[in-house]
Design an enzyme around this catalytic site. Structure first.
Site: not given
Ligand code: FPP
Length: 239
Positions: A19, A22-24, A36, A64, A67-68, A195, A206
């Site tokens: 997680d 997006g913030r990054w 991502h 998830s 996430n759609w 989640s 844990e």
């Molecule tokens: C949550 O961060 C992250 C996801 C919904 C997607 C995670 C997917 C990847 C890291 C890529 C998958 C591919 C591989 C090869 C591992 P967020 O976007 O919800 O973050 P935020 O809460 O800061 O917005």
């Protein structure tokens, strides 16, 4: 091996909610998909580090069932990153010896990615350095419902007897069938929720929540999470 060293062995199974991508990206004025992509790079690093440590199973939440609701652009971006990674796995299979497993309902995943998931699972089935479980279109409740349906079908076909149902038997119908429950679940980014992740499997895990965004997560953060895990007193309902 001394008693102290035994107690410092890493957990056999670590699960991570990746997680904070997006913030990054937002902090850097970049599009979400750049977050991502950075998150996928971090995953590569951490998966390698887990192998070095001797962790046997690494389960990551890639997408998830909820996430759609995200934009089409973001969804396609995440799927593309998965595709790229699986192509890499297939290319470097003999060198890396990573076993790939995908948890989730793949019926909604586009055929190209679905085929890659199936191919990677089949071709890597013999490797056992580390098993990476990708949760893709995964929801813990959805997994349980799909398992209930599969179990009921087995009962109807006469292959199962309801009076003999146990937790262990039912667990074999889950996507994670045969995989031990995670001892440690890590969620970076400061959020403190599960989640819909590993709902059945997490009952005695844990939880370690960390204040670092996933793309910035480093091997030393994993060390810190494992050290925190070792400080916990796991009683499993006993004294
Ligand atoms: C949550 O961060 C992250 C996801 C919904 C997607 C995670 C997917 C990847 C890291 C890529 C998958 C591919 C591989 C090869 C591992 P967020 O976007 O919800 O973050 P935020 O809460 O800061 O917005």
């Amino acid at each position: 091996m001394s008693e102290e060293n035994v107690s410092l062995l890493p957990p056999k199974h670590i699960a991570i909610i990746m997680d904070g991508n997006g913030r990054w990206a937002e902090k850097r004025g970049l599009p979400k998909n750049a977050g991502h992509a950075a998150g996928a790079e971090t995953f590569r690093k951490i998966a390698n580090y887990c192998r070095t440590l001797g962790v046997k199973y690494l389960t990551v939440y890639a997408f998830s069932t909820e996430n759609w609701k995200r934009s089409q652009d973001e969804i396609s971006g995440i799927m593309l990153l998965m595709e790229r990674y699986l192509r890499e796995v297939l290319r470097d299979m003999d060198k890396n010896r990573v076993r790939i497993c995908v948890f989730g309902d793949l019926t909604r995943i586009k055929p190209k990615l679905r085929k890659l998931c199936e191919e990677a699972q089949e071709k890597s089935a013999g490797y056992d350095d580390v098993q990476v479980n990708f949760c893709l279109n995964y929801g813990g409740r959805d997994e349980i419902i799909r398992a209930v349906k599969a179990y009921c079908a087995a009962v109807q076909a006469g292959r199962e007897d309801v009076s003999e149902l146990t937790e262990e038997k039912f667990a074999n119908y889950l996507d994670s069938g045969g995989v031990p429950d995670p001892e440690l679940i890590i969620r970076p980014s400061g959020e403190m929720r599960l989640s819909n992740f590993l709902t059945w499997q997490s009952v005695y895990s844990e939880f370690v929540y960390m204040d670092v965004l996933w793309p910035d997560f480093s091997p030393s953060d994993l060390d810190a999470a494992i050290a925190e895990y070792h400080r916990r007193n796991r009683r499993f309902g006993g004294r």
